[in-house]
Design an enzyme around this catalytic site. Sequence first.
Site, PDB file in Angstrom:
ATOM      1  N   SER A  14       0.816  -1.221   0.000  1.00  0.00           N
ATOM      2  CA  SER A  14       0.000   0.000   0.000  1.00  0.00           C
ATOM      3  C   SER A  14       0.849   1.270   0.000  1.00  0.00           C
ATOM      4  O   SER A  14       0.356   2.339  -0.314  1.00  0.00           O
ATOM      5  CB  SER A  14      -0.961  -0.001   1.197  1.00  0.00           C
ATOM      6  OG  SER A  14      -0.258   0.223   2.397  1.00  0.00           O
ATOM      7  N   LYS A  62       0.626   4.429   6.676  1.00  0.00           N
ATOM      8  CA  LYS A  62       0.017   5.298   5.673  1.00  0.00           C
ATOM      9  C   LYS A  62       0.600   6.702   5.825  1.00  0.00           C
ATOM     10  O   LYS A  62       1.270   7.016   6.806  1.00  0.00           O
ATOM     11  CB  LYS A  62      -1.509   5.366   5.887  1.00  0.00           C
ATOM     12  CG  LYS A  62      -2.242   4.044   5.685  1.00  0.00           C
ATOM     13  CD  LYS A  62      -2.324   3.631   4.232  1.00  0.00           C
ATOM     14  CE  LYS A  62      -2.959   2.261   4.047  1.00  0.00           C
ATOM     15  NZ  LYS A  62      -2.121   1.147   4.503  1.00  0.00           N
TER      16      LYS A  62
END
Lengths: 154, 424
Positions: free
Chosen positions: A74, A111
Amino acid sequence: MNEPSDSDRPASVVHWLAWPDPHAPEARSPLYGHAIAAGFPSPADDYVETWLDLNQLLVRNRPATFFLRVQGDSMIAAGIHDGDILVVDRSVEPVHRSVVVAVVDSELTVKRLIREHGRIELHAENPRYAPIRLREGQELVIWGVVVHAIHNVE
Amino acid sequence: MSATIALVDVNNFYVSAERLFDPRLDGRPVVVLSNNDGCVVARSQEAKALGIPMGEPWFRLRALAHRHGVVARSSNYALYADLSNRVMEVLAQFAPVQDIYSIDECFLDLTGLGEAPAETGRRIRQRIARWLGLPVSVGIASSMTLAKLAAHVAKRQPGREGVCDFGAMAQAEWQALLQGIDADEVWGVGPRLAAGLRERGVHTVWQLRAMRTEGMRQGSGVALERIVRELRGEACFCLTDVVAPRQQIISSRSFGREVTGLDELEQAISSYMARAAHKLRSQGSVASTVQVFLRTDPHRVRAPQHAPSMRIGLLRPSADTLLLVRTALAGVRQLWRAGFAYRKAGVVLSDLQPAGQTQADLFADTGREASRAQLMQTLDRINARMGSGTLRLASEGIDPAWRMRRGNVSPAYTTRWEELARVR
């Protein structure tokens, strides 16, 4: 660093000889540094300055630093790959665009933190993942700030 | 000037450590079990609320656990020891004198530091929470016994937000507080002493504090007199005393002269550990945590001071001299710094439990120290040549079935590269 004036120098050397602080962070210059300012001719100095210690480069605050293993892609566009080791410093204040480890749905996730104009989001660096937006009343738990990613290129 | 002592205590330490890397455990009842998954050694607040007692055998809890979704974790001493080291390292930033009392408790001397002690307490709480994700309680008072009592109050009264400073409390409020706490909550008051006190009509801390100390030395002993005087705020225990905590084996000694070299410290630590391991076996126990400490001479105030300490969690409990010595040596090599004159060193074995039957037999004290040492050396040499684990002590188990009894052990998140926490 301020260069001490000549009148200061002897006093500061004496101070250092008498009171080495065992908890002072190590701040040696790589290889051959300032011969005089480094002062205190400890036998250990030669030894230490013959190689570079990666801990000095990667770990700023030892008790607050943890290593975590990345799973998945990700954050691929941020240069963080599957299997990489993250160096996470929990004492670093997260700011807009910090890469953070956060708790989302009871899992640790890495993230990019987006915090501007009153919105708080977690963005993946991979178009296949949608941004994570906080719902009303939902609290974002930042576990720590990623300061380095260690990647094996083999 | 009276002293200002803080006791910092990590709340439900083992459970809090498990939660750091596994947020799924947040808000759920969690217990940590002793080494062979025998009984409960730590409980989360939620588990306490279900009425699960400390020391309860796990098999008796299964039904209850199933009904309420209680999560049981095997104890992970590698993780706890590492986090404990970090806690102690951070706490050392707040005070010049630190006394590590147990894996999750530490006294700090805040005397004369300028800042309001309660404010220091709040900063400690914030920093440990942020840097290490662990909740702590801070008790502050003028003696160690009172500080421990204040920490007890800080932990149990939610309104205090984890910090209780007796010194900042109005006399009436303080008196009412002590009148509401049972005397057996006081540090050093065991079940026997508590029973004796009750016979004399002493039930609360306030009553204990009001006891006459005259003639006590002959009667109930010095210990009680000290407790009473400490409760009055007179510091009878000193932070640099090695207090004898629960269930530990300490082997330490002051050197006859100053020791600066690592090799000499290694020799000292080896012999202290050999003695501690011998004592461990003679009482039929095994240990899960090894602590090593060094100290320069605190009375030589102008000399550079260094008093480091480190805990190492063993992968499996052991009473093996060689393993324990190796572990302690690894510790002392980490702690030692060139340029300091050390005056004292020592080792502490903790998280003790009874050894299994085979172990007790193998290590039965036959007095043949030399041949046993030779045996261990031979064993090590063979393992070095043929690969680790080729020859093992019977104590490690020929069939590693006992390993399965650590069915729910979490990864060694902070001490093994292969076991780092996963992040998506």
